[in-house]
Design a protein around this motif. Structure first.
Motif, PDB file in Angstrom:
ATOM      1  N   TYR A  36      82.968  42.266  55.528  1.00 61.26           N
ATOM      2  CA  TYR A  36      82.118  43.269  54.895  1.00 61.26           C
ATOM      3  C   TYR A  36      82.928  44.109  53.890  1.00 61.26           C
ATOM      4  O   TYR A  36      82.490  44.340  52.765  1.00 61.26           O
ATOM      5  N   THR A  37      84.105  44.550  54.316  1.00 64.87           N
ATOM      6  CA  THR A  37      84.953  45.362  53.449  1.00 64.87           C
ATOM      7  C   THR A  37      85.351  44.579  52.201  1.00 64.87           C
ATOM      8  O   THR A  37      85.352  45.113  51.089  1.00 64.87           O
ATOM      9  N   ALA A  38      85.660  43.304  52.369  1.00 66.45           N
ATOM     10  CA  ALA A  38      86.025  42.456  51.218  1.00 66.45           C
ATOM     11  C   ALA A  38      84.851  42.353  50.242  1.00 66.45           C
ATOM     12  O   ALA A  38      85.046  42.416  49.022  1.00 66.45           O
ATOM     13  N   SER A  39      83.631  42.214  50.771  1.00 67.57           N
ATOM     14  CA  SER A  39      82.467  42.108  49.875  1.00 67.57           C
ATOM     15  C   SER A  39      82.220  43.415  49.124  1.00 67.57           C
ATOM     16  O   SER A  39      81.860  43.399  47.950  1.00 67.57           O
ATOM     17  N   ILE A  40      82.450  44.546  49.787  1.00 71.22           N
ATOM     18  CA  ILE A  40      82.283  45.848  49.134  1.00 71.22           C
ATOM     19  C   ILE A  40      83.343  46.036  48.055  1.00 71.22           C
ATOM     20  O   ILE A  40      83.056  46.534  46.966  1.00 71.22           O
ATOM     21  N   GLN A  41      84.574  45.623  48.347  1.00 68.90           N
ATOM     22  CA  GLN A  41      85.654  45.765  47.365  1.00 68.90           C
ATOM     23  C   GLN A  41      85.351  44.994  46.091  1.00 68.90           C
ATOM     24  O   GLN A  41      85.666  45.445  44.995  1.00 68.90           O
TER      25      GLN A  41
END
Length: 72
Positions: A36-41
């Motif tokens: 999820y964090t990677a997609s937000i970044q």
């Protein structure tokens, strides 16, 4: 360290500002939160239209305090 993995950053943020226990390294929760964090970044765009080097914070992504943490 020259570089830290996103899963490691998630773990650091769980322990330091959030005052929580780290997630198990082989857990679905850590994998999901990291993904999820990677997609937000990828969606984060800095001023000027270029991706930022660190979308979490200017200097320390874990510097923010957890509003739910017990007061000292």
């Amino acid at each position: 360290l020259k570089q830290i993995g996103l899963d490691e950053m998630v773990q650091i943020c769980m322990v330091v500002p959030m005052a929580s226990k780290p997630l198990p390294w082989d857990s679905k929760e850590l994998a999901a939160l990291t993904a999820y964090t990677a997609s937000i970044q990828k969606k984060f765009i800095a001023a000027g239209g270029k991706p930022a080097k660190n979308p979490c914070a200017a200097k320390n992504p874990c510097a923010a305090k957890n509003p739910c943490a017990p007061k000292k």
